[in-house]
Design a protein around this motif. Sequence first.
Motif, short mmCIF file in Angstrom:
data_model
loop_
_atom_site.label_atom_id
_atom_site.label_comp_id
_atom_site.label_asym_id
_atom_site.label_seq_id
_atom_site.Cartn_x
_atom_site.Cartn_y
_atom_site.Cartn_z
N HIS A 173 -7.86 -7.47 -0.17
CA HIS A 173 -7.25 -6.31 0.49
C HIS A 173 -8.38 -5.35 0.84
O HIS A 173 -9.24 -5.07 0.00
CB HIS A 173 -6.25 -5.61 -0.42
CG HIS A 173 -5.03 -6.42 -0.74
ND1 HIS A 173 -3.85 -6.31 -0.04
CD2 HIS A 173 -4.82 -7.36 -1.68
CE1 HIS A 173 -2.96 -7.16 -0.54
NE2 HIS A 173 -3.52 -7.80 -1.55
N MET B 110 -10.05 -1.96 1.07
CA MET B 110 -9.86 -0.81 0.20
C MET B 110 -10.67 0.38 0.71
O MET B 110 -11.77 0.22 1.24
CB MET B 110 -10.27 -1.16 -1.23
CG MET B 110 -9.51 -2.35 -1.84
SD MET B 110 -7.74 -2.04 -2.10
CE MET B 110 -7.81 -0.91 -3.50
N HIS C 77 -6.56 0.15 -7.18
CA HIS C 77 -5.81 -1.10 -7.33
C HIS C 77 -4.97 -1.03 -8.61
O HIS C 77 -5.51 -0.94 -9.72
CB HIS C 77 -6.81 -2.28 -7.41
CG HIS C 77 -6.16 -3.58 -7.69
ND1 HIS C 77 -6.86 -4.63 -8.28
CD2 HIS C 77 -4.90 -4.05 -7.44
CE1 HIS C 77 -6.05 -5.66 -8.40
NE2 HIS C 77 -4.86 -5.34 -7.90
N SER D 298 0.86 -1.18 0.00
CA SER D 298 0.00 0.00 0.00
C SER D 298 0.89 1.23 0.00
O SER D 298 1.83 1.32 0.80
CB SER D 298 -0.91 0.01 1.23
OG SER D 298 -1.85 -1.04 1.17
N LEU E 207 -3.39 0.39 -3.46
CA LEU E 207 -2.76 -0.92 -3.50
C LEU E 207 -1.99 -1.07 -4.80
O LEU E 207 -2.55 -0.93 -5.89
CB LEU E 207 -3.81 -2.03 -3.39
CG LEU E 207 -3.29 -3.44 -3.55
CD1 LEU E 207 -2.37 -3.84 -2.39
CD2 LEU E 207 -4.45 -4.44 -3.66
N LYS F 270 -4.35 4.97 0.59
CA LYS F 270 -3.99 3.55 0.73
C LYS F 270 -4.09 2.79 -0.60
O LYS F 270 -4.62 1.68 -0.67
CB LYS F 270 -4.88 2.88 1.79
CG LYS F 270 -4.74 3.50 3.18
CD LYS F 270 -5.64 2.81 4.18
CE LYS F 270 -5.40 3.32 5.60
NZ LYS F 270 -5.71 4.77 5.75
#
Length: 338
Positions: free
Chosen positions: A190, A192, A296, A59, A67, A65
């Motif tokens: 993950h 998100m 992402h 991250s 990814l 954050k």
Amino acid sequence: MLSPKQIPTFFYDTKDFNTTVKLYKEKESLFDNVLQQMWKQAQEAKAFRYILNIRSSKSLKGKYKFLVQLNPERAQSRRTPESITSMQQSFNSIGFNFTKLTQQEILFDIGNSNTNDVIAINDSPLEQSHCLVLTERLKCLPQIMTEYSLYKVIELCLLSNSWSLRATFNSLCAHASVNHLHWHLYYLRHEMLLEYIDLSSFTSDVHLLINYPAKGFCLKLSSFKSIQNFVSQTFLVVSYLQSHQIAHNVYITRAKSRPSDDLYNDVRIYIWARKPSFGIKDTIAFIPAVCELFGHFSIKDENVYNNLTEDEVSNVLNDITHEDFLLTKDKLKHFLEK
């Protein structure tokens, strides 16, 4: 053409839907089990262009954050995307399309066993169990979303008992790589930001995503009395973008009320109006399609992976969405309220 008898059918009913799921504690549904097992069987049968190998994942530092995953094989080995030059580009039967899939690539039928509605592998996977949802495949429809395809994808998401199953759609001129109607389905394990980020009110049913670099629209299942109403209102937004030839990306995810919650009790659909893809330069070595708008990123170059920053990513996301969001917002509100 494949014989329907060669492809198994997955039958389901509304009683199989899971409206709430738990973080990391899911007991996988029959749909999850069948999808994952058949995907692995296709992998063992070497139906993919490469074996999924995410070499590293992290991250990015910052408040969003993002990814970031290093997956160079996807860039090196995937099929060359179709040249898309117009939102009205017609289906081309000569080039690659999803009527030409092999039996190994089709996992199962999700319709009436005639192979018209199927789930197939994405032979260049982004993540685990990365598949394609192909609705009305044999009609040879171009990559223009239909209300039927949206409804079918929502049903599949609800068949899952996993918080991590996601569905995505890239329109023409928004990095769709094949001009034949399809959605992507994959597991992203993950947590998100867009699962719970605060939204701003817009209309009674549509919300705005504005505290984020990729400005867009959001609809929540909890705002509606039925799945059909949820789908119909979402499709109304998409059909506005289609009729005005505005490139767009759509992401469907499970959602929760607060970051600390373990219970996912909602579904969100994000819709981004964006600059057409043929006009965007790949300046930092990732393709800003639907997954990237969600946060992402699949990176092909190790040097880029090691040095990418939140500011760089934010600038790209803002650049491809901000202007079209502002141009679309008021006109879309007038359209919806009318």
